[in-house]
Structures are given as structure tokens and as C-alpha cells.
Design a protein around this motif. Structure first.
Motif, PDB file in Angstrom:
ATOM      1  N   ALA A  65     -60.060 -22.801  29.622  1.00 45.78           N
ATOM      2  CA  ALA A  65     -59.388 -21.827  30.498  1.00 45.78           C
ATOM      3  C   ALA A  65     -59.814 -22.022  31.956  1.00 45.78           C
ATOM      4  O   ALA A  65     -59.017 -21.820  32.877  1.00 45.78           O
ATOM      5  N   MET A  66     -61.056 -22.428  32.156  1.00 41.36           N
ATOM      6  CA  MET A  66     -61.534 -22.674  33.528  1.00 41.36           C
ATOM      7  C   MET A  66     -60.839 -23.881  34.146  1.00 41.36           C
ATOM      8  O   MET A  66     -60.527 -23.880  35.340  1.00 41.36           O
ATOM      9  N   VAL A  67     -60.587 -24.913  33.320  1.00 39.90           N
ATOM     10  CA  VAL A  67     -59.861 -26.085  33.820  1.00 39.90           C
ATOM     11  C   VAL A  67     -58.441 -25.668  34.195  1.00 39.90           C
ATOM     12  O   VAL A  67     -57.951 -25.987  35.284  1.00 39.90           O
ATOM     13  N   GLU A  68     -57.810 -24.909  33.287  1.00 41.87           N
ATOM     14  CA  GLU A  68     -56.443 -24.418  33.551  1.00 41.87           C
ATOM     15  C   GLU A  68     -56.353 -23.626  34.842  1.00 41.87           C
ATOM     16  O   GLU A  68     -55.393 -23.741  35.595  1.00 41.87           O
ATOM     17  N   ALA A  69     -57.388 -22.802  35.086  1.00 45.60           N
ATOM     18  CA  ALA A  69     -57.396 -21.939  36.280  1.00 45.60           C
ATOM     19  C   ALA A  69     -57.738 -22.730  37.541  1.00 45.60           C
ATOM     20  O   ALA A  69     -57.731 -22.181  38.646  1.00 45.60           O
ATOM     21  N   GLY A  70     -58.092 -24.010  37.368  1.00 42.15           N
ATOM     22  CA  GLY A  70     -58.399 -24.849  38.530  1.00 42.15           C
ATOM     23  C   GLY A  70     -59.805 -24.653  39.078  1.00 42.15           C
ATOM     24  O   GLY A  70     -60.136 -25.137  40.165  1.00 42.15           O
ATOM     25  N   ALA A  71     -60.652 -23.947  38.333  1.00 46.47           N
ATOM     26  CA  ALA A  71     -62.013 -23.685  38.810  1.00 46.47           C
ATOM     27  C   ALA A  71     -62.894 -24.922  38.701  1.00 46.47           C
ATOM     28  O   ALA A  71     -63.847 -25.094  39.466  1.00 46.47           O
ATOM     29  N   VAL A  72     -62.578 -25.771  37.735  1.00 50.34           N
ATOM     30  CA  VAL A  72     -63.304 -27.034  37.538  1.00 50.34           C
ATOM     31  C   VAL A  72     -62.267 -28.087  37.135  1.00 50.34           C
ATOM     32  O   VAL A  72     -61.147 -27.732  36.751  1.00 50.34           O
ATOM     33  N   THR A  73     -62.652 -29.358  37.222  1.00 44.07           N
ATOM     34  CA  THR A  73     -61.666 -30.373  36.848  1.00 44.07           C
ATOM     35  C   THR A  73     -61.776 -30.801  35.394  1.00 44.07           C
ATOM     36  O   THR A  73     -60.792 -31.255  34.808  1.00 44.07           O
ATOM     37  N   THR A  74     -62.966 -30.685  34.822  1.00 43.96           N
ATOM     38  CA  THR A  74     -63.126 -31.079  33.414  1.00 43.96           C
ATOM     39  C   THR A  74     -63.957 -30.020  32.680  1.00 43.96           C
ATOM     40  O   THR A  74     -64.755 -29.312  33.302  1.00 43.96           O
ATOM     41  N   PRO A  75     -63.814 -29.964  31.344  1.00 48.04           N
ATOM     42  CA  PRO A  75     -64.664 -29.048  30.570  1.00 48.04           C
ATOM     43  C   PRO A  75     -66.151 -29.370  30.753  1.00 48.04           C
ATOM     44  O   PRO A  75     -66.975 -28.449  30.838  1.00 48.04           O
ATOM     45  N   ASP A  76     -66.484 -30.653  30.835  1.00 46.10           N
ATOM     46  CA  ASP A  76     -67.899 -31.022  31.042  1.00 46.10           C
ATOM     47  C   ASP A  76     -68.440 -30.403  32.324  1.00 46.10           C
ATOM     48  O   ASP A  76     -69.574 -29.927  32.362  1.00 46.10           O
ATOM     49  N   GLU A  77     -67.599 -30.407  33.365  1.00 47.77           N
ATOM     50  CA  GLU A  77     -68.046 -29.803  34.632  1.00 47.77           C
ATOM     51  C   GLU A  77     -68.282 -28.305  34.446  1.00 47.77           C
ATOM     52  O   GLU A  77     -69.232 -27.741  35.003  1.00 47.77           O
ATOM     53  N   PRO A 101     -62.739 -18.162  16.073  1.00 47.63           N
ATOM     54  CA  PRO A 101     -63.801 -17.443  16.787  1.00 47.63           C
ATOM     55  C   PRO A 101     -63.957 -18.073  18.176  1.00 47.63           C
ATOM     56  O   PRO A 101     -63.953 -19.303  18.289  1.00 47.63           O
ATOM     57  N   ILE A 102     -64.053 -17.264  19.227  1.00 52.12           N
ATOM     58  CA  ILE A 102     -64.074 -17.821  20.589  1.00 52.12           C
ATOM     59  C   ILE A 102     -65.383 -18.561  20.851  1.00 52.12           C
ATOM     60  O   ILE A 102     -66.462 -18.030  20.610  1.00 52.12           O
ATOM     61  N   GLY A 103     -65.261 -19.784  21.363  1.00 56.21           N
ATOM     62  CA  GLY A 103     -66.437 -20.575  21.718  1.00 56.21           C
ATOM     63  C   GLY A 103     -66.385 -20.970  23.183  1.00 56.21           C
ATOM     64  O   GLY A 103     -65.339 -20.866  23.837  1.00 56.21           O
ATOM     65  N   ARG A 104     -67.509 -21.459  23.659  1.00 58.15           N
ATOM     66  CA  ARG A 104     -67.559 -21.875  25.058  1.00 58.15           C
ATOM     67  C   ARG A 104     -66.529 -22.952  25.405  1.00 58.15           C
ATOM     68  O   ARG A 104     -66.002 -22.952  26.524  1.00 58.15           O
ATOM     69  N   PRO A 105     -66.189 -23.882  24.483  1.00 49.54           N
ATOM     70  CA  PRO A 105     -65.154 -24.868  24.840  1.00 49.54           C
ATOM     71  C   PRO A 105     -63.806 -24.211  25.173  1.00 49.54           C
ATOM     72  O   PRO A 105     -63.044 -24.750  25.989  1.00 49.54           O
ATOM     73  N   HIS A 106     -63.519 -23.058  24.547  1.00 46.95           N
ATOM     74  CA  HIS A 106     -62.279 -22.345  24.883  1.00 46.95           C
ATOM     75  C   HIS A 106     -62.363 -21.776  26.302  1.00 46.95           C
ATOM     76  O   HIS A 106     -61.388 -21.807  27.054  1.00 46.95           O
ATOM     77  N   VAL A 107     -63.530 -21.246  26.646  1.00 52.72           N
ATOM     78  CA  VAL A 107     -63.726 -20.721  28.007  1.00 52.72           C
ATOM     79  C   VAL A 107     -63.610 -21.874  29.000  1.00 52.72           C
ATOM     80  O   VAL A 107     -62.943 -21.750  30.041  1.00 52.72           O
ATOM     81  N   ALA A 108     -64.236 -23.014  28.665  1.00 51.92           N
ATOM     82  CA  ALA A 108     -64.186 -24.181  29.561  1.00 51.92           C
ATOM     83  C   ALA A 108     -62.743 -24.642  29.768  1.00 51.92           C
ATOM     84  O   ALA A 108     -62.343 -24.980  30.884  1.00 51.92           O
ATOM     85  N   GLU A 113     -71.647 -28.118  32.808  1.00 54.51           N
ATOM     86  CA  GLU A 113     -72.736 -28.517  33.704  1.00 54.51           C
ATOM     87  C   GLU A 113     -73.009 -27.465  34.767  1.00 54.51           C
ATOM     88  O   GLU A 113     -74.147 -27.149  35.062  1.00 54.51           O
ATOM     89  N   ARG A 114     -71.927 -26.909  35.333  1.00 55.60           N
ATOM     90  CA  ARG A 114     -72.136 -25.983  36.468  1.00 55.60           C
ATOM     91  C   ARG A 114     -72.340 -24.542  36.023  1.00 55.60           C
ATOM     92  O   ARG A 114     -72.972 -23.761  36.740  1.00 55.60           O
ATOM     93  N   TYR A 115     -71.787 -24.164  34.854  1.00 58.93           N
ATOM     94  CA  TYR A 115     -71.780 -22.729  34.518  1.00 58.93           C
ATOM     95  C   TYR A 115     -72.222 -22.365  33.103  1.00 58.93           C
ATOM     96  O   TYR A 115     -72.918 -21.378  32.892  1.00 58.93           O
ATOM     97  N   LEU A 116     -71.750 -23.120  32.097  1.00 60.20           N
ATOM     98  CA  LEU A 116     -71.783 -22.599  30.716  1.00 60.20           C
ATOM     99  C   LEU A 116     -72.884 -23.133  29.810  1.00 60.20           C
ATOM    100  O   LEU A 116     -73.086 -22.600  28.705  1.00 60.20           O
TER     101      LEU A 116
END
Ligand code: AMP
Ligand code: ZN
Ligand code: FE
Ligand code: FE
Length: 298
Positions: free
Chosen positions: A151-163, A142-149, A166-169
Motif C-alpha cells: 500500500a505504501m508503494v501504491e501511495a507513492g511513499a516509497v518505490t519498492t516494498p524493500d524500501e 490476515p494482514i501482514g507487513r508486506p500488505h502495508v508495504a 528498510e526505512r519504516y517497517l
């Protein structure tokens, strides 16, 4: 040479980690791999508590049996109040209970809708993340926010899942979208009706009000997770006091997520005595247990 680790010199007490995630939800270790880690950590057993799924039970149970560990079948059910998520742990339920299975299926669909909604919000904030990438990272889970986080790291939008949190999720954050999840009191009822016990997860992480745990206690809540890596000692002490006042079993657990969080399996734990105490709070509702005879004299 093998070293047998006990809880300390001469300590024969058995410890259980009652809150552990696998790759069947948003952890990174497969259910069978968790058993090996639990054995190495010197645990007597652990509960697999994936978010809104029991898909990892069989694999974990089999691995535990092979290593002489006790497997506690569990779940971490999503509930919410307003925009705040409330997590309710369940143990020893019938994993095939129709109502529980239906709610997990509903939540799975809801998690997809919500992930798309969070990606829309991110897009509006100038962060482009592809839903298919999130789906691929989650795999069958089941998709959770850590999966979204991730993908955001992979896309270069943030450097860490914690970021990303903190900034979005984070709950109430600019890209956060609540799940249409159960009321916490309904979650307690659902888990009990499925033959299990309910325990409120990490109440200090969300600063949940005492009144909520009182309402849940009145509905048959069995325990509260007092010792959790997200609780500092003062918060933990407060929740141990609430547990004592409300006659709830206090538990301790790591909320292990593999590489996705710092906590190590077994770094917080519950004694075998408290696990038994919890187990005794199971109730079989009349419609699912042995029928009471009308002519019973006692
Ligand atoms: P979800 O089930 O999609 O609401 O995501 C919940 C999971 O996200 C939790 O089990 C944690 O692993 C993670 N999480 C929630 N809040 C945070 C946070 N502030 N920072 C990092 N991880 C978090
Ligand atoms: Zn999680
Ligand atoms: Fe949680
Ligand atoms: Fe958790």
C-alpha cells in the motif's frame, strides 16, 4: 517435450520445500497454483506455511493429490520476544484444534490492530496510507507487513516494498508495531498439543540467540530451519552445528512468497529422509491420542 528435473544427474533423492506462503497470507500465488509450481520445480512435496492461518490447506492438498505431490499441512505461527518477531513453523497439526484455531483468530484481530497502529505511526512520520487499501490488498488474509508495504508503494511513499521495510517497517523500525504474540516456547507447546511438530524458522535472519533455541528445544522443538535464502553460508553452517548439538532436525526451505520476494519455490529444500525424521517426532498428547490403559503391563 517435457523435461524431468531431478536434483542432478542420477539423483533420485526426493526434495521437499517446507516453507511456502500463499495468497491466504502474504504470498501472491493461490494454494492450488503453488502445487503446479512445486511440480515444475521437481519437488516431491511442499508444506503450506501461511502466517497464522490454515485456510489454504484444502485447496493445496487437492491440487497436490492431482499432481502426485505430497502435501505437508503447515503454518508459520507468530511469536515474539520483546520487539523481535520469532517465527515458529508447525507441521501436521490438527487444523481444527480448538486452541490453535483460537490463537489464529486472536492473532488475526491483533494483526488488524497492529496494522492500524503502524499506519498511525506512518502518519506521524508524514506518510499517509489508507487502512481500507491495506485491507483490500490483504483480501481475506490476515494482514501482514508486506500488505502495508504494498500500500505504501501504491501511495507513492516509497518505490519498492524493500524500501518500505528498510526505512519504516523492519523489526524495531520507526513505524514498527509489535504483535502481542505468543512466547516462542508457548508456540512450541501449542503446536505439539495440536498433534504437530514445531520448527524454528530462519533464526539467522533475526540473529536469534542460541539460548532461545535451547529453551525451545527443552520444550520439545523438533527442528530448526538452517538453510534459508536469508542465511549466508556461514550463518547456515552455524545453525547446522546448533541443530546437531541440540539433536534438532535441520531443514531447508525457500520461504516462497510469489512476487513479494526473490526466492523461487524449491530453491532450498529438505530431503525426504529429514522430512520422515521430523514426522517421527510427532507426539500425541495423552488427552488427544489413544488412552493408555491403567492395567497395561508395559
Ligand atoms: P508480519 O507477519 O506482518 O510481521 O510480516 C512478516 C513478513 O514480512 C515476513 O514473512 C516477510 O515476508 C516480510 N519481511 C519481514 N522483514 C522484512 C524485511 N526486512 N524486508 C522485506 N520483507 C520483510
Ligand atoms: Zn510472510
Ligand atoms: Fe518468517
Ligand atoms: Fe515465512
Amino acid at each position: 517435450m517435457t523435461t524431468v528435473r531431478s536434483g542432478g544427474a542420477g539423483n533420485t533423492s526426493q526434495r521437499f520445500d517446507l516453507h511456502v506462503h500463499s495468497s491466504r497470507s502474504d504470498g501472491t500465488v493461490a494454494p492450488g497454483g503453488l502445487a503446479a509450481l512445486a511440480a515444475r520445480a521437481g519437488l516431491a512435496g511442499f508444506a503450506l506455511t501461511d502466517h497464522d492461518t490454515v485456510a489454504g490447506w484444502d485447496e493445496a492438498a487437492e491440487a497436490c493429490a492431482g499432481l502426485g505431490l505430497e502435501f505437508v499441512p503447515g503454518i508459520e505461527l507468530s511469536a515474539e520476544v520483546g520487539v523481535q518477531s520469532v517465527h515458529v513453523l508447525g507441521y501436521w497439526m490438527d487444523g481444527a484444534d480448538e486452541d490453535l484455531v483460537a490463537e489464529c483468530e486472536r492473532l488475526r484481530g491483533e494483526r488488524e490492530r497492529r496494522a492500524r497502529a503502524m499506519l498511525d505511526r506512518l502518519d506521524a512520520l508524514g506518510v499517509a496510507v489508507d487502512f481500507e487499501r491495506v485491507r483490500a490488498i490483504a483480501g481475506d488474509a490476515p494482514i501482514g507487513r508486506p500488505h502495508v508495504a504494498a500500500a505504501m508503494v501504491e501511495a507513492g511513499a516509497v518505490t519498492t516494498p524493500d524500501e518500505a521495510f528498510e526505512r519504516y517497517l523492519a523489526d524495531g523500525g520507526p513505524a514498527y508495531e509489535p504483535k502481542r504474540a505468543l512466547d516462542p516456547v508457548a508456540a512450541v507447546a501449542l503446536l505439539r498439543a495440536a498433534g504437530g511438530v514445531a520448527v524454528l524458522a530462519h533464526p539467522g535472519c533475526q540473529d536469534l540467540p542460541e539460548t532461545l533455541v535451547e529453551r525451545m528445544a527443552a520444550a520439545g522443538l523438533a527442528g530448526v530451519e538452517c538453510d534459508h535464502p536469508g542465511h549466508d553460508p556461514a550463518i547456515a553452517a552455524q545453525w547446522f552445528a546448533h541443530a546437531a548439538r541440540l539433536n534438532l532436525v535441520p531443514t531447508g526451505a525457500s520461504d516462497f512468497h510469489g512476487d513479494r520476494k526473490d526466492a523461487k519455490i524449491g530453491e532450498r529444500a529438505t530431503s525426504a529422509e529429514m522430512v520422515d525424521n521430523l514426522r517421527w517426532r510427532r507426539v500425541m498428547p495423552p488427552e488427544k491420542g489413544v488412552p493408555v490403559r491403567e492395567d497395561s503391563s508395559w
